[in-house]
Design a protein around this motif. Sequence first.
Motif, mmCIF file in Angstrom:
data_model
loop_
_atom_site.group_PDB
_atom_site.id
_atom_site.type_symbol
_atom_site.label_atom_id
_atom_site.label_comp_id
_atom_site.label_asym_id
_atom_site.label_seq_id
_atom_site.Cartn_x
_atom_site.Cartn_y
_atom_site.Cartn_z
ATOM 1 N N GLN A 35 0.879 -1.175 0.000
ATOM 2 C CA GLN A 35 0.000 0.000 0.000
ATOM 3 C C GLN A 35 0.916 1.225 0.000
ATOM 4 O O GLN A 35 2.136 1.094 0.153
ATOM 5 C CB GLN A 35 -1.001 -0.060 1.159
ATOM 6 C CG GLN A 35 -0.464 -0.607 2.478
ATOM 7 C CD GLN A 35 0.141 0.408 3.369
ATOM 8 O OE1 GLN A 35 0.540 1.459 2.923
ATOM 9 N NE2 GLN A 35 0.237 0.083 4.644
ATOM 10 N N THR A 38 3.420 2.234 3.145
ATOM 11 C CA THR A 38 4.643 1.448 3.294
ATOM 12 C C THR A 38 5.318 1.255 1.934
ATOM 13 O O THR A 38 6.458 0.837 1.854
ATOM 14 C CB THR A 38 4.336 0.044 3.860
ATOM 15 O OG1 THR A 38 3.334 -0.553 3.031
ATOM 16 C CG2 THR A 38 3.832 0.102 5.294
ATOM 17 N N HIS A 65 -4.040 4.422 1.607
ATOM 18 C CA HIS A 65 -3.830 4.991 2.948
ATOM 19 C C HIS A 65 -3.734 6.518 2.915
ATOM 20 O O HIS A 65 -4.472 7.219 3.581
ATOM 21 C CB HIS A 65 -2.546 4.438 3.574
ATOM 22 C CG HIS A 65 -2.679 3.077 4.155
ATOM 23 N ND1 HIS A 65 -2.984 1.967 3.401
ATOM 24 C CD2 HIS A 65 -2.549 2.629 5.422
ATOM 25 C CE1 HIS A 65 -3.027 0.905 4.194
ATOM 26 N NE2 HIS A 65 -2.765 1.284 5.423
ATOM 27 N N ASP A 119 1.664 -4.830 4.804
ATOM 28 C CA ASP A 119 0.567 -4.353 5.633
ATOM 29 C C ASP A 119 0.127 -5.521 6.509
ATOM 30 O O ASP A 119 -0.029 -6.646 6.007
ATOM 31 C CB ASP A 119 -0.605 -3.881 4.761
ATOM 32 C CG ASP A 119 -1.610 -3.141 5.612
ATOM 33 O OD1 ASP A 119 -1.585 -1.898 5.612
ATOM 34 O OD2 ASP A 119 -2.393 -3.818 6.310
ATOM 35 N N SER A 120 -0.062 -5.250 7.776
ATOM 36 C CA SER A 120 -0.302 -6.357 8.718
ATOM 37 C C SER A 120 -1.634 -7.065 8.486
ATOM 38 O O SER A 120 -1.828 -8.176 8.973
ATOM 39 C CB SER A 120 -0.242 -5.840 10.149
ATOM 40 O OG SER A 120 -1.263 -4.901 10.362
ATOM 41 N N ILE A 361 -6.982 4.998 9.724
ATOM 42 C CA ILE A 361 -5.582 5.344 9.950
ATOM 43 C C ILE A 361 -5.448 6.830 10.330
ATOM 44 O O ILE A 361 -4.392 7.448 10.191
ATOM 45 C CB ILE A 361 -4.713 4.900 8.738
ATOM 46 C CG1 ILE A 361 -3.216 4.982 9.034
ATOM 47 C CG2 ILE A 361 -5.093 5.594 7.448
ATOM 48 C CD1 ILE A 361 -2.798 4.158 10.215
ATOM 49 N N ARG A 379 -8.620 -1.827 14.792
ATOM 50 C CA ARG A 379 -7.679 -1.368 15.833
ATOM 51 C C ARG A 379 -8.262 -0.179 16.574
ATOM 52 O O ARG A 379 -8.797 0.737 15.944
ATOM 53 C CB ARG A 379 -6.346 -0.947 15.208
ATOM 54 C CG ARG A 379 -5.585 -2.138 14.717
ATOM 55 C CD ARG A 379 -4.164 -1.846 14.313
ATOM 56 N NE ARG A 379 -3.567 -3.137 14.027
ATOM 57 C CZ ARG A 379 -2.716 -3.384 13.044
ATOM 58 N NH1 ARG A 379 -2.316 -2.396 12.259
ATOM 59 N NH2 ARG A 379 -2.244 -4.593 12.866
ATOM 60 N N ARG A 384 -4.921 6.613 17.945
ATOM 61 C CA ARG A 384 -4.865 6.264 16.519
ATOM 62 C C ARG A 384 -5.917 7.027 15.704
ATOM 63 O O ARG A 384 -5.720 7.302 14.523
ATOM 64 C CB ARG A 384 -5.044 4.746 16.364
ATOM 65 C CG ARG A 384 -4.983 4.235 14.928
ATOM 66 C CD ARG A 384 -5.048 2.707 14.946
ATOM 67 N NE ARG A 384 -5.460 2.179 13.657
ATOM 68 C CZ ARG A 384 -4.649 1.598 12.779
ATOM 69 N NH1 ARG A 384 -3.365 1.479 13.038
ATOM 70 N NH2 ARG A 384 -5.114 1.133 11.644
ATOM 71 N N ARG A 495 6.103 9.467 5.277
ATOM 72 C CA ARG A 495 6.539 8.068 5.217
ATOM 73 C C ARG A 495 7.729 7.848 4.265
ATOM 74 O O ARG A 495 8.430 6.852 4.369
ATOM 75 C CB ARG A 495 5.372 7.170 4.803
ATOM 76 C CG ARG A 495 4.377 6.854 5.904
ATOM 77 C CD ARG A 495 4.990 5.933 6.931
ATOM 78 N NE ARG A 495 4.074 5.611 8.004
ATOM 79 C CZ ARG A 495 3.267 4.544 8.027
ATOM 80 N NH1 ARG A 495 3.258 3.706 7.019
ATOM 81 N NH2 ARG A 495 2.491 4.314 9.059
ATOM 82 N N SER A 535 0.836 -2.756 13.477
ATOM 83 C CA SER A 535 1.150 -2.561 12.065
ATOM 84 C C SER A 535 2.448 -3.238 11.621
ATOM 85 O O SER A 535 3.314 -3.565 12.425
ATOM 86 C CB SER A 535 1.245 -1.056 11.834
ATOM 87 O OG SER A 535 2.063 -0.756 10.748
ATOM 88 N N SER A 536 2.580 -3.377 10.311
ATOM 89 C CA SER A 536 3.819 -3.905 9.719
ATOM 90 C C SER A 536 4.784 -2.777 9.389
ATOM 91 O O SER A 536 5.849 -3.029 8.838
ATOM 92 C CB SER A 536 3.475 -4.636 8.426
ATOM 93 O OG SER A 536 3.052 -3.687 7.452
ATOM 94 N N ARG A 537 4.416 -1.539 9.687
ATOM 95 C CA ARG A 537 5.214 -0.389 9.223
ATOM 96 C C ARG A 537 6.678 -0.511 9.640
ATOM 97 O O ARG A 537 7.005 -0.551 10.821
ATOM 98 C CB ARG A 537 4.603 0.932 9.710
ATOM 99 C CG ARG A 537 4.506 1.098 11.196
ATOM 100 C CD ARG A 537 3.701 2.326 11.581
ATOM 101 N NE ARG A 537 2.278 2.111 11.330
ATOM 102 C CZ ARG A 537 1.281 2.651 12.021
ATOM 103 N NH1 ARG A 537 1.537 3.469 13.016
ATOM 104 N NH2 ARG A 537 0.029 2.398 11.740
HETATM 105 C C1 MIC Z 1 -2.495 -0.116 9.973
HETATM 106 O O1 MIC Z 1 -3.629 -0.593 9.929
HETATM 107 O O2 MIC Z 1 -1.912 0.142 11.039
HETATM 108 C C2 MIC Z 1 -1.766 0.131 8.673
HETATM 109 C C3 MIC Z 1 -1.675 1.576 8.479
HETATM 110 O O3 MIC Z 1 -2.489 -0.413 7.610
HETATM 111 C C4 MIC Z 1 -0.407 -0.544 8.791
HETATM 112 C C5 MIC Z 1 0.519 -0.226 7.707
HETATM 113 C C6 MIC Z 1 1.159 1.111 7.835
HETATM 114 O O4 MIC Z 1 1.478 1.535 8.944
HETATM 115 O O5 MIC Z 1 1.382 1.700 6.797
HETATM 116 C C7 MIC Z 1 -0.439 -2.059 8.924
HETATM 117 O O6 MIC Z 1 -1.401 -2.584 9.420
HETATM 118 O O7 MIC Z 1 0.557 -2.740 8.631
#
Ligand code: MIC
Length: 643
Positions: A35, A38, A65, A119-120, A361, A379, A384, A495, A535-537
């Motif tokens: 996405q 990231t 995003h 992305d997680s 987000i 989440r 957030r 980012r 997140s996977s960020r």
């Molecule tokens: C999230 O839901 O926290 C995000 C934004 O989709 C993240 C990715 C990111 O931080 O860009 C995620 O879930 O990995």
Amino acid sequence: MGLTIAQKIIKSHIVDGEMVVGQDIGLKIDQTLTQDATGTMAYLEFEAIGVPRVKTEKSVAYIDHNTLQTGFENADDHRFIQSVCKKHGIYFSRPGNGICHQVHLERFGKPGKTLIGSDSHTPTGGGIGMLAIGAGGLDVAVAMGGGAYYITMPKMVKVNLTGKLKPWVSAKDIILKVLEVMSVKGGVGKIVEYAGEGVKSLSVPERATITNMGAELGATTSIFPSDEVTKEFLKAQNREEDYIELSSDADAEYDEIININLDKLKPLAACPHSPDNIKTIESLSGQKVNQVCIGSCTNSSYRDMMKVAAILKGKTVADGVSLAIAPGSKQVLNMLALNGALGDMIAAGARILESACGPCIGMGQSPNSGGISLRTFNRNFEGRSGTADGQIYLVSPETAAASALTGVFTDPTTLGDDVEIEMPEKFLINDNMIIEPASVEEMDSVEVLRGPNIKPYPKTSPLSDKIEASCSLKVGDNITTDHIMPAGAKILPLRSNIPKISEHCFTVCDKDFPSRAKALGSSIVVGGENYGQGSSREHAALAPLYLGVKAVLVKSFARIHRANLINAGIIPLTFANASDYDKFNLGDQLELPNVKQEIMDGKNITVVNKTNGETVTAVCELTDRTKAIIIAGGLLDYTKENS
Ligand code: MIC
Ligand code: SF4
């Protein structure tokens, strides 16, 4: 011994290691997704690796995003990603086409295939029987270049669904129940498979709601069988040829079994500020609501939106409530527009947002001060939403729509007869917002367009023999990546600019962290359990890297964040004795006197606290490969050295 669904897919994709729980395994990756938040980093990393064209079966870049364009930054990033995609063989899903996971499920996901995404919530693809895993951008870049993706072979959990959901009870309530049972760290090192009679009554998008939010369990991924329901869904998406049947063997063995009787399930909410803080809607009923947001990759399918439209039809949103709705994809939004359901939403007073992540987000729609917001998202971490004291409750679309009308928490089972939503025989298919990459002949002439906000990957260096560093921060349990590297409308446009985004690192916990860490030069962060959940960020590793963090010493880690730290060359350490956590304080002078040798030799790392004279043992469980990555100074250096 028979195999589980996930084990079958792993078996057919394993290229390194053995399928033994706890061992590192390398998987061949069929598909990738990114996405935009990231993606810029992932594509900068892909360029740095130097492979001219992706080697996967299908790689797709989504823009979903950073769609609020309050300056040039996000638009520049979109343009950069579009041009990189054209050049390097990647499909580009234009802004407006929808949320990555929803669109991928509709148009590209295939049962039996492997998918990693930066992305997680990539495990959404598990709803269609894919082994779909969230990863750091660099892992995705390596996979696009043809490299294997490494995970620790997980344990297998079976969630046995019996019975059938009662009217007005939703797939969201199933995953909220699983979260109540397993907690936000209960899934670490595990794959969750859904089985039992109850599976048959769930459509693919409902299954995807469940696997999507499996990310909140900390699980490696979650997966459903691929069956007749899957086949029908693929057929309705004009992709019947992508169907294969997939189920676990009758004698497959699971490490853990959880039984959920769908007949007994009630509408639930995850209360502030954690997805596993579960209460029944019944117990909350009557409490005032200020905002309702419906959408996100968890609950924005055609089925969810049609249900919401049916509840809203002919009614008006309660005064004092702001109702925002973001359908998950252009396909969904277009179908609602054509069949009149969108008109019902608008007439009721809903604020229709573009098909994107939006409020999920913190890209707009922050609630009022202390506002109670009911969201169909996944989440509800503190802050957030963009409002520091916002109170976010995660609920089903049914609960959200019912409460939007009354202005108070409303149990949808009190609404009378349920509305049945039939899955369409044919979805509206129009892939005109997906741009194909240039042909092999034309790719060299494509120019990559970069904006001034796009800065290179931070500087790395190989591991030194010893580390002398101060403790620049001490935090508690369940620190999320939203604490480490907050998102939201103001910070997300940075980012692609690590120096700038670093100025916001950990500011949710301590606003002085960035300046302190920078002034210290080298430092170590100390934390509690489940550090880095969410997140996977990879920015949650790259910003600390830029600020001089050399190691993170905690009680335990969340999976993706730990991998991102290793990829960034930051040493992930856990206390051998959790109580040693008390022997560290902010500002302590620390030393890892023999760290390189100790990493090469095994897993025990000596940590000396020179301020109070204590010496403790930390554990750094690494494989030969991850050791080499840490010693090289991160995955990028390692990949360049080894290719
Ligand atoms: C999230 O839901 O926290 C995000 C934004 O989709 C993240 C990715 C990111 O931080 O860009 C995620 O879930 O990995
Ligand atoms: Fe987007 Fe929210 Fe899904 Fe993350 S969880 S991909 S921000 S909709």
